[in-house]
Design a protein around this motif. Structure first.
Motif, PDB file in Angstrom:
ATOM      1  N   LYS A  44     -15.034  14.966  -3.968  1.00 40.89           N
ATOM      2  CA  LYS A  44     -16.087  14.280  -3.224  1.00 40.89           C
ATOM      3  C   LYS A  44     -17.249  15.236  -2.977  1.00 40.89           C
ATOM      4  O   LYS A  44     -18.410  14.871  -3.084  1.00 40.89           O
ATOM      5  CB  LYS A  44     -15.542  13.756  -1.892  1.00 40.89           C
ATOM      6  CG  LYS A  44     -16.531  12.878  -1.154  1.00 40.89           C
ATOM      7  CD  LYS A  44     -15.958  12.412   0.154  1.00 40.89           C
ATOM      8  CE  LYS A  44     -14.941  11.323  -0.092  1.00 40.89           C
ATOM      9  NZ  LYS A  44     -14.453  10.704   1.146  1.00 40.89           N
TER      10      LYS A  44
ATOM     11  N   HIS B 270       0.854  -1.192   0.000  1.00 37.75           N
ATOM     12  CA  HIS B 270       0.000   0.000   0.000  1.00 37.75           C
ATOM     13  C   HIS B 270       0.886   1.237   0.000  1.00 37.75           C
ATOM     14  O   HIS B 270       1.759   1.383   0.836  1.00 37.75           O
ATOM     15  CB  HIS B 270      -0.892   0.014   1.245  1.00 37.75           C
ATOM     16  CG  HIS B 270      -1.715   1.263   1.342  1.00 37.75           C
ATOM     17  ND1 HIS B 270      -2.784   1.516   0.515  1.00 37.75           N
ATOM     18  CD2 HIS B 270      -1.610   2.341   2.150  1.00 37.75           C
ATOM     19  CE1 HIS B 270      -3.299   2.693   0.819  1.00 37.75           C
ATOM     20  NE2 HIS B 270      -2.608   3.217   1.810  1.00 37.75           N
TER      21      HIS B 270
ATOM     22  N   ALA C   3      -9.094  14.511  -4.302  1.00 35.50           N
ATOM     23  CA  ALA C   3     -10.128  13.541  -3.929  1.00 35.50           C
ATOM     24  C   ALA C   3     -11.130  14.169  -2.966  1.00 35.50           C
ATOM     25  O   ALA C   3     -12.341  13.979  -3.092  1.00 35.50           O
ATOM     26  CB  ALA C   3      -9.481  12.304  -3.314  1.00 35.50           C
ATOM     27  N   ALA C   4     -10.626  14.941  -2.009  1.00 32.56           N
ATOM     28  CA  ALA C   4     -11.530  15.597  -1.056  1.00 32.56           C
ATOM     29  C   ALA C   4     -12.386  16.647  -1.754  1.00 32.56           C
ATOM     30  O   ALA C   4     -13.589  16.766  -1.484  1.00 32.56           O
ATOM     31  CB  ALA C   4     -10.715  16.241   0.065  1.00 32.56           C
TER      32      ALA C   4
ATOM     33  N   GLU D 276       0.835   5.409   0.033  1.00 35.76           N
ATOM     34  CA  GLU D 276      -0.016   6.542   0.374  1.00 35.76           C
ATOM     35  C   GLU D 276      -0.071   7.503  -0.807  1.00 35.76           C
ATOM     36  O   GLU D 276       0.954   7.797  -1.419  1.00 35.76           O
ATOM     37  CB  GLU D 276       0.568   7.247   1.597  1.00 35.76           C
ATOM     38  CG  GLU D 276      -0.298   8.383   2.084  1.00 35.76           C
ATOM     39  CD  GLU D 276       0.271   9.002   3.341  1.00 35.76           C
ATOM     40  OE1 GLU D 276       0.001  10.189   3.559  1.00 35.76           O
ATOM     41  OE2 GLU D 276       0.967   8.315   4.090  1.00 35.76           O
ATOM     42  N   PRO D 277      -1.262   8.015  -1.158  1.00 35.26           N
ATOM     43  CA  PRO D 277      -1.350   8.969  -2.262  1.00 35.26           C
ATOM     44  C   PRO D 277      -0.657  10.285  -1.904  1.00 35.26           C
ATOM     45  O   PRO D 277      -0.497  10.626  -0.735  1.00 35.26           O
ATOM     46  CB  PRO D 277      -2.849   9.157  -2.468  1.00 35.26           C
ATOM     47  CG  PRO D 277      -3.489   8.700  -1.211  1.00 35.26           C
ATOM     48  CD  PRO D 277      -2.569   7.719  -0.571  1.00 35.26           C
ATOM     49  N   SER D 278      -0.285  11.008  -2.931  1.00 41.13           N
ATOM     50  CA  SER D 278       0.381  12.291  -2.712  1.00 41.13           C
ATOM     51  C   SER D 278      -0.593  13.291  -2.089  1.00 41.13           C
ATOM     52  O   SER D 278      -1.809  13.096  -2.089  1.00 41.13           O
ATOM     53  CB  SER D 278       0.908  12.836  -4.032  1.00 41.13           C
ATOM     54  OG  SER D 278      -0.174  13.171  -4.886  1.00 41.13           O
ATOM     55  N   ALA D 279      -0.043  14.387  -1.605  1.00 36.73           N
ATOM     56  CA  ALA D 279      -0.879  15.420  -0.989  1.00 36.73           C
ATOM     57  C   ALA D 279      -1.846  15.998  -2.019  1.00 36.73           C
ATOM     58  O   ALA D 279      -3.009  16.267  -1.711  1.00 36.73           O
ATOM     59  CB  ALA D 279       0.002  16.514  -0.398  1.00 36.73           C
ATOM     60  N   ARG D 280      -1.392  16.183  -3.254  1.00 39.45           N
ATOM     61  CA  ARG D 280      -2.267  16.727  -4.292  1.00 39.45           C
ATOM     62  C   ARG D 280      -3.402  15.749  -4.597  1.00 39.45           C
ATOM     63  O   ARG D 280      -4.554  16.158  -4.786  1.00 39.45           O
ATOM     64  CB  ARG D 280      -1.477  17.037  -5.549  1.00 39.45           C
ATOM     65  CG  ARG D 280      -2.347  17.542  -6.683  1.00 39.45           C
ATOM     66  CD  ARG D 280      -1.554  18.269  -7.731  1.00 39.45           C
ATOM     67  NE  ARG D 280      -2.360  18.637  -8.869  1.00 39.45           N
ATOM     68  CZ  ARG D 280      -3.186  19.653  -8.920  1.00 39.45           C
ATOM     69  NH1 ARG D 280      -3.329  20.424  -7.865  1.00 39.45           N
ATOM     70  NH2 ARG D 280      -3.879  19.920 -10.009  1.00 39.45           N
ATOM     71  N   ALA D 281      -3.088  14.462  -4.657  1.00 39.99           N
ATOM     72  CA  ALA D 281      -4.131  13.468  -4.924  1.00 39.99           C
ATOM     73  C   ALA D 281      -5.167  13.462  -3.805  1.00 39.99           C
ATOM     74  O   ALA D 281      -6.370  13.368  -4.069  1.00 39.99           O
ATOM     75  CB  ALA D 281      -3.515  12.090  -5.091  1.00 39.99           C
ATOM     76  N   ARG D 282      -4.712  13.563  -2.563  1.00 37.54           N
ATOM     77  CA  ARG D 282      -5.659  13.618  -1.443  1.00 37.54           C
ATOM     78  C   ARG D 282      -6.512  14.877  -1.494  1.00 37.54           C
ATOM     79  O   ARG D 282      -7.716  14.852  -1.240  1.00 37.54           O
ATOM     80  CB  ARG D 282      -4.905  13.547  -0.119  1.00 37.54           C
ATOM     81  CG  ARG D 282      -4.266  12.209   0.147  1.00 37.54           C
ATOM     82  CD  ARG D 282      -3.760  12.086   1.572  1.00 37.54           C
ATOM     83  NE  ARG D 282      -2.911  13.188   1.981  1.00 37.54           N
ATOM     84  CZ  ARG D 282      -1.580  13.189   1.958  1.00 37.54           C
ATOM     85  NH1 ARG D 282      -0.942  12.117   1.532  1.00 37.54           N
ATOM     86  NH2 ARG D 282      -0.890  14.231   2.362  1.00 37.54           N
ATOM     87  N   MET D 283      -5.884  16.015  -1.846  1.00 38.11           N
ATOM     88  CA  MET D 283      -6.619  17.280  -1.918  1.00 38.11           C
ATOM     89  C   MET D 283      -7.696  17.215  -3.005  1.00 38.11           C
ATOM     90  O   MET D 283      -8.847  17.611  -2.795  1.00 38.11           O
ATOM     91  CB  MET D 283      -5.656  18.428  -2.216  1.00 38.11           C
ATOM     92  CG  MET D 283      -6.351  19.771  -2.373  1.00 38.11           C
ATOM     93  SD  MET D 283      -5.296  21.032  -3.091  1.00 38.11           S
ATOM     94  CE  MET D 283      -5.128  20.444  -4.760  1.00 38.11           C
TER      95      MET D 283
END
Length: 86
Positions: free
Chosen positions: A36, A21, A32-33, A23-30
């Motif tokens: 959503k 596993h 995705a949020a 962890e996604p990058s900070a940009r990917a998390r941003m």
């Protein structure tokens, strides 16, 4: 760095790369949020064909201008060479 440190570093890199596993990058998390709450509008794979048709007419005009300038320079150089008398 000693040879032991190089080996340890290489082992750590191989261990980290083989992790199941990641962890996604900070940009990917941003993104995705953000998506959503507010999903992006669908975008076509290719550009709008009407926009491309309009720009083609301009390319012919610019091509004619460039070719006209080249012809004018050739004529001007020929005329200057004729006046100089070899």
């Amino acid at each position: 760095m000693t040879e032991q440190d190089d080996w340890q570093r290489e082992f750590d890199l191989r261990w980290a790369d083989s992790a199941e596993h990641k962890e996604p990058s900070a940009r990917a998390r941003m993104l995705a949020a953000r998506w959503k709450e507010n999903p992006p509008d669908p975008a076509p794979f290719r550009a709008d064909p009407t926009r491309a048709r309009g720009s083609r007419g301009g390319s012919w005009v610019s091509t004619a201008v460039v070719l006209g300038c080249v012809a004018a320079v050739i004529v001007l150089l020929g005329w200057a060479q004729m006046r100089s008398g070899y």
